[in-house]
Design a protein around this motif. Sequence first.
Motif, PDB file in Angstrom:
ATOM      1  N   LYS A 112       0.819  -1.211   0.000  1.00  0.00           N
ATOM      2  CA  LYS A 112       0.000   0.000   0.000  1.00  0.00           C
ATOM      3  C   LYS A 112       0.858   1.268   0.000  1.00  0.00           C
ATOM      4  O   LYS A 112       0.386   2.346   0.351  1.00  0.00           O
ATOM      5  CB  LYS A 112      -0.942   0.006   1.200  1.00  0.00           C
ATOM      6  N   ALA A 132      -1.727  -1.202  -4.063  1.00  0.00           N
ATOM      7  CA  ALA A 132      -2.692  -0.105  -4.091  1.00  0.00           C
ATOM      8  C   ALA A 132      -2.701   0.539  -5.470  1.00  0.00           C
ATOM      9  O   ALA A 132      -1.643   0.825  -6.044  1.00  0.00           O
ATOM     10  CB  ALA A 132      -2.353   0.918  -3.019  1.00  0.00           C
ATOM     11  N   ASP A 194      -8.084  -1.077  -2.001  1.00  0.00           N
ATOM     12  CA  ASP A 194      -7.726  -1.489  -0.642  1.00  0.00           C
ATOM     13  C   ASP A 194      -6.954  -2.793  -0.741  1.00  0.00           C
ATOM     14  O   ASP A 194      -7.535  -3.888  -0.693  1.00  0.00           O
ATOM     15  CB  ASP A 194      -8.988  -1.673   0.197  1.00  0.00           C
TER      16      ASP A 194
END
Length: 265
Positions: A112, A132, A194
């Motif tokens: 992420k 991400a 996510d």
Amino acid sequence: MSDAPTVTVDHEGAVAVIRYTNAPSGLISNKGAALLADRIGHELEREATRCVVLTGGDEGVFIRHADVSQIRRAGDAVASGAIRPEDFAASPFARIGHMLDASEKPVIAAIKGVCMGGGLEIALACTLRIAASSPNYSIGLPEIRLGIFPGAGGIARLARLIGAHRARRFALEGAIVNARAAAELGLIDELAADPVGRAIDLATIFAGRHPAAVAAIMELAAAEDDDSAIERSMIRFGELVGGSREIRHRLSAFAKGSRPLEDMD
């Protein structure tokens, strides 16, 4: 730069979510790698854990890259005879890679944020990589910009994914790309808004399959031809940093400076 890494784990049913944190730097040293190796090893041996998600706990960071100042100190230790290049093949980074390569349980990297150098090498050893889709952040192997190369098996593992020719070029260029370009190259399996949530969803599916069948798939799909190449790369890395005072000086200058690795050419 102080190194106070933490590794935490949460269990969602049969899925273990492991988070590596080392704010504010986001770097990983031998100490951090040892903590991470211990936790990964525990979860892979834990009967109730059927699948693992590995992610970063720092905002906007998976693992930024290895601690360059520690690499320089290790080079000094090789040069002085305190350690041998062969000792690099027994490092915590090597342990993580070997565990992930041999794992009978899927391990999904949920990326992420920034993931470069040693951080990407760890992600490349995982079963899958979910990243991400936004915002823009760096993924790459920029080591050659410091006169070194990905020394924890990253080149061999990258070659598994995208082929030897493209892996060689990626490492020679010290390439740094965004997540979408990484997915187009094949470094990343999937983009998600996510990535942790998506990784947990996939992990839950895998965890629900019969464990013997999962173990068989993991074993039969494992690469069998590059273990020696990975070990050789670690030893060559030790020889390189121990044998070149110029490289150790460059590493030291970078570690003391404020210029980010992605801005170096």
